[in-house]
Design a protein around this motif. Structure first.
Motif, PDB file in Angstrom:
ATOM      1  N   HIS A 199       3.407   1.519  -1.827  1.00 51.10           N
ATOM      2  CA  HIS A 199       1.963   0.748  -1.809  1.00 51.10           C
ATOM      3  C   HIS A 199       1.724   0.099  -2.638  1.00 51.10           C
ATOM      4  CE1 HIS A 199      -1.909   0.942   0.907  1.00 51.10           C
ATOM      5  NE2 HIS A 199      -2.371   0.433  -0.799  1.00 51.10           N
ATOM      6  N   ARG A 200       1.246  -1.012  -2.291  1.00 55.59           N
ATOM      7  CA  ARG A 200       1.119  -1.667  -3.610  1.00 55.59           C
ATOM      8  C   ARG A 200      -0.417  -2.390  -3.379  1.00 55.59           C
ATOM      9  NH1 ARG A 200       5.883  -3.404  -1.691  1.00 55.59           N
ATOM     10  NH2 ARG A 200       5.763  -5.190  -0.490  1.00 55.59           N
ATOM     11  N   SER A 201      -1.692  -2.407  -3.748  1.00 51.58           N
ATOM     12  CA  SER A 201      -2.649  -2.772  -3.303  1.00 51.58           C
ATOM     13  C   SER A 201      -2.809  -4.398  -4.128  1.00 51.58           C
ATOM     14  CB  SER A 201      -4.164  -2.085  -3.739  1.00 51.58           C
ATOM     15  OG  SER A 201      -4.108  -0.901  -2.651  1.00 51.58           O
ATOM     16  N   ARG A 202      -4.244  -5.339  -3.219  1.00 51.11           N
ATOM     17  CA  ARG A 202      -4.166  -6.571  -3.949  1.00 51.11           C
ATOM     18  C   ARG A 202      -5.666  -6.109  -4.682  1.00 51.11           C
ATOM     19  NH1 ARG A 202      -5.173 -10.618   0.140  1.00 51.11           N
ATOM     20  NH2 ARG A 202      -6.489 -11.874  -1.389  1.00 51.11           N
ATOM     21  N   THR A 203      -6.364  -6.610  -5.523  1.00 46.23           N
ATOM     22  CA  THR A 203      -7.527  -6.046  -6.534  1.00 46.23           C
ATOM     23  C   THR A 203      -8.995  -6.774  -5.546  1.00 46.23           C
ATOM     24  OG1 THR A 203      -8.304  -8.570  -6.899  1.00 46.23           O
ATOM     25  CG2 THR A 203      -6.577  -6.602  -8.527  1.00 46.23           C
ATOM     26  N   VAL A 204     -10.292  -5.837  -5.367  1.00 44.73           N
ATOM     27  CA  VAL A 204     -11.182  -6.115  -4.509  1.00 44.73           C
ATOM     28  C   VAL A 204     -11.490  -7.586  -4.968  1.00 44.73           C
ATOM     29  CG1 VAL A 204     -14.176  -5.605  -4.080  1.00 44.73           C
ATOM     30  CG2 VAL A 204     -11.959  -4.208  -4.648  1.00 44.73           C
ATOM     31  N   ALA A 205     -11.580  -8.719  -6.089  1.00 47.59           N
ATOM     32  CA  ALA A 205     -11.865  -9.635  -6.410  1.00 47.59           C
ATOM     33  C   ALA A 205     -11.687 -10.662  -5.727  1.00 47.59           C
ATOM     34  CB  ALA A 205     -12.451  -9.596  -7.776  1.00 47.59           C
ATOM     35  N   GLN A 216      -0.325  -1.298   5.828  1.00 48.65           N
ATOM     36  CA  GLN A 216       0.754  -0.543   6.309  1.00 48.65           C
ATOM     37  C   GLN A 216      -0.480   0.198   6.365  1.00 48.65           C
ATOM     38  OE1 GLN A 216       3.272  -1.354   7.886  1.00 48.65           O
ATOM     39  NE2 GLN A 216       3.598  -3.281   7.342  1.00 48.65           N
ATOM     40  N   ASP A 217      -1.286   0.907   5.351  1.00 47.42           N
ATOM     41  CA  ASP A 217      -2.244   1.834   5.262  1.00 47.42           C
ATOM     42  C   ASP A 217      -3.601   1.291   5.356  1.00 47.42           C
ATOM     43  OD1 ASP A 217      -3.553   4.819   5.320  1.00 47.42           O
ATOM     44  OD2 ASP A 217      -2.303   5.463   3.471  1.00 47.42           O
ATOM     45  N   TYR A 245      -5.484  -0.613  11.372  1.00 51.06           N
ATOM     46  CA  TYR A 245      -4.229   0.766  10.635  1.00 51.06           C
ATOM     47  C   TYR A 245      -4.935   1.935   9.701  1.00 51.06           C
ATOM     48  CZ  TYR A 245      -1.246  -3.558  12.185  1.00 51.06           C
ATOM     49  OH  TYR A 245      -1.125  -4.437  12.639  1.00 51.06           O
ATOM     50  N   THR A 246      -5.982   2.148   9.721  1.00 52.28           N
ATOM     51  CA  THR A 246      -6.145   3.584   9.060  1.00 52.28           C
ATOM     52  C   THR A 246      -5.463   4.425   9.360  1.00 52.28           C
ATOM     53  OG1 THR A 246      -8.016   4.030  10.724  1.00 52.28           O
ATOM     54  CG2 THR A 246      -8.176   2.369   9.047  1.00 52.28           C
ATOM     55  N   GLY A 293       3.139  -2.259   2.396  1.00 54.64           N
ATOM     56  CA  GLY A 293       3.549  -0.266   1.853  1.00 54.64           C
ATOM     57  C   GLY A 293       3.469  -0.086   2.231  1.00 54.64           C
ATOM     58  N   CYS A 294       3.435   0.914   1.758  1.00 53.01           N
ATOM     59  CA  CYS A 294       3.249   2.553   2.677  1.00 53.01           C
ATOM     60  C   CYS A 294       4.539   3.862   1.672  1.00 53.01           C
ATOM     61  CB  CYS A 294       4.035   2.936   3.923  1.00 53.01           C
ATOM     62  SG  CYS A 294       2.893   3.733   4.463  1.00 53.01           S
TER      63      CYS A 294
END
Length: 475
Positions: free
Chosen positions: A199-205, A227-228, A275-276, A182-183
């Protein structure tokens, strides 16, 4: 278009065992990961994947809908699949499923426009594709008057995890890792937020767990995508992060935390940033990349334009002054970095002066990798209704001019590598990529065909040809 290997079913007591499925994957790397997830779930359900559409009981077309060209490719693939199943006896009774971005974007319109399709599934149904196929196969052959089944749900919210069933379609040595979906950006030309959601991120773990699995399986290159990518983690901050928020790990989990965690994963591999968004870059990110040797000295940062007039009209949340300063800081802070960017030409209201400003910027910065898009007037975006839409002829002329300039600059950039030794990742006999070349979109290094595939090698650059480098080979 990505082709499928033959994939025999996993041990399963599912009623789906024996069903053969073909899949046509179109579009970007993010869509490819969605295809890989669908295949993983189909395999887990006991279905057989086949690259031969004539053998398939079910054919899935995973579509793209970013710009007009991608929509046209998707529509042609759907119509061709339907024509073929009507013309060939082997494919009579074959079920046709349309998935992906086009199904999500036009979920209300497509069932009426494409009644020949058996089912439409959206982005949140990729993990449910097996039971959907079971439901379709359980029904009697659809009568001509039956409406297609529409499983698409609005406002996509799905995000994969490290243990999500998945079958990779990339070569053994490289993999795409989707770190977010998402974005939140309001770019006036872009339809993606309406298709793929917030936008929805996964976790680092979660991402580190996936990375460990991939590296253990022999992967030498982790391509981080979303996306970002630079907004990673900020959606989970306690205090809301706006669309111009620079990366700041003191406020919560960020891309810097992820890169440091991936750097600590044992193994010999590259980490590639794709995609940064320029709005989120900070000195912390520059310093983190410089301090992490596994992170490739390669930055993919779509800028879209440099004219202040165009940046404001596109609502890019950056400025000409900011971009010029950011590029200079990245060059200073990450020695030897290869910069890749993309620009849009022919945007509504783009004047001759705007375009000349862009060309001068390209000459000045000398991006090692650069792509140019002709503006695509996408229904549903704010730019769609803007006045001063430019003729296609003007868009094409400007594209031709910009790409001719970049070909000239790319030759100059490649010439400086002659005589240097580079570490490359061998893609196939005779072809490799350097740290400065992402899969699919950049050039290649032509190498000795005897070099082992899917392994790193050290080569000396002896020449160049167009966008490609030569390492001891004649062409």
């Amino acid at each position: 278009m990505t082709s499928l290997p033959v994939l025999e079913p996993a041990a399963s007591a599912s009623p789906a065992t024996g069903v053969k499925v073909g899949l046509i994957s179109l579009g970007c790397a993010k869509n490819l990961v969605d295809s890989e997830i669908m295949i993983g779930h189909l395999h887990q359900a006991g279905m057989t994947m086949t690259p031969n559409a004539d053998e398939a009981d079910v054919l899935i077309v995973n579509t793209c809908s970013f710009i007009d060209e991608s929509k046209e490719e998707s529509i042609e693939a759907i119509f061709e699949a339907n024509r073929d199943r009507g013309m060939k006896k082997k494919r009579k009774g074959q079920k046709l499923i349309v998935a992906g971005c086009m199904a999500q974007r036009f979920s209300k319109q497509l069932p009426g426009i494409m009644p020949e399709v058996d089912a439409f599934i959206g982005l949140d149904q990729i993990t449910k594709v097996a039971p959907i196929i079971e439901e379709l196969m359980a029904k009697a052959r659809k009568a001509a008057a039956d409406a297609p089944a529409n499983f698409v749900t609005p406002k996509s919210v799905y995000i994969p995890d490290y243990d999500t069933p998945r079958f990779r379609l990339t070569p053994a040595h490289t993999a795409y890792v989707k770190i977010a979906e998402g974005c939140n950006h309001p770019c006036t030309f872009c339809i993606i937020p309406q298709i793929r959601g917030r936008h929805r991120s996964r976790t680092v773990a979660s991402i580190v767990a996936e990375a460990r699995q991939l590296v253990a399986s022999g992967v030498k290159e982790l391509n981080l995508i979303s996306q970002d990518t630079t907004y990673f983690g900020m959606d989970r901050w306690e205090q809301k992060a706006g669309p111009k928020q620079p990366i700041d790990s003191s406020r919560g989990e960020t891309l810097c935390d992820l890169l440091r965690a991936l750097q600590a994963v044992e193994g010999d591999f590259w980490i590639r940033l794709l995609y940064t968004h320029p709005a989120h870059w900070s000195d912390e990110l520059i310093e983190t990349i410089a301090a992490c040797p596994k992170v490739a000295r390669y930055i993919d940062m779509p800028l879209q334009h440099i004219s202040q007039h165009m940046l404001e009209t596109m609502q890019r949340e950056t400025s000409e002054v900011y971009i010029r300063d950011l590029v200079a800081r990245i060059r200073r802070g990450i020695p030897g970095v290869v910069l890749r960017t993309t620009f849009i030409v022919g945007f509504p209201g783009e004047t001759d002066h705007d375009f000349e400003t862009l060309l001068e910027f390209i000459r000045e910065v000398k991006f090692e990798r650069l792509g140019v898009f002709r503006y695509s007037q996408e229904e549903g975006t704010r730019a769609y209704k803007m006045e001063e839409q430019l003729p296609e002829k003007v868009k094409q002329q400007r594209w031709n001019t910009a790409m001719a300039l970049q070909r000239e600059l790319a030759e100059q950039s490649n010439a400086r590598f002659v005589g240097q030794r580079l570490r490359v990742l061998v893609e196939k006999p005779g072809s490799a990529r350097s740290e400065g070349d992402a899969p699919e979109v950049d050039g290649e290094v032509l190498v000795d065909p005897a070099l082992p595939v899917s392994q790193f090698a050290e080569v000396e650059i002896t020449g160049h040809r167009g966008y490609d480098l030569l390492a001891g080979v004649s062409v």
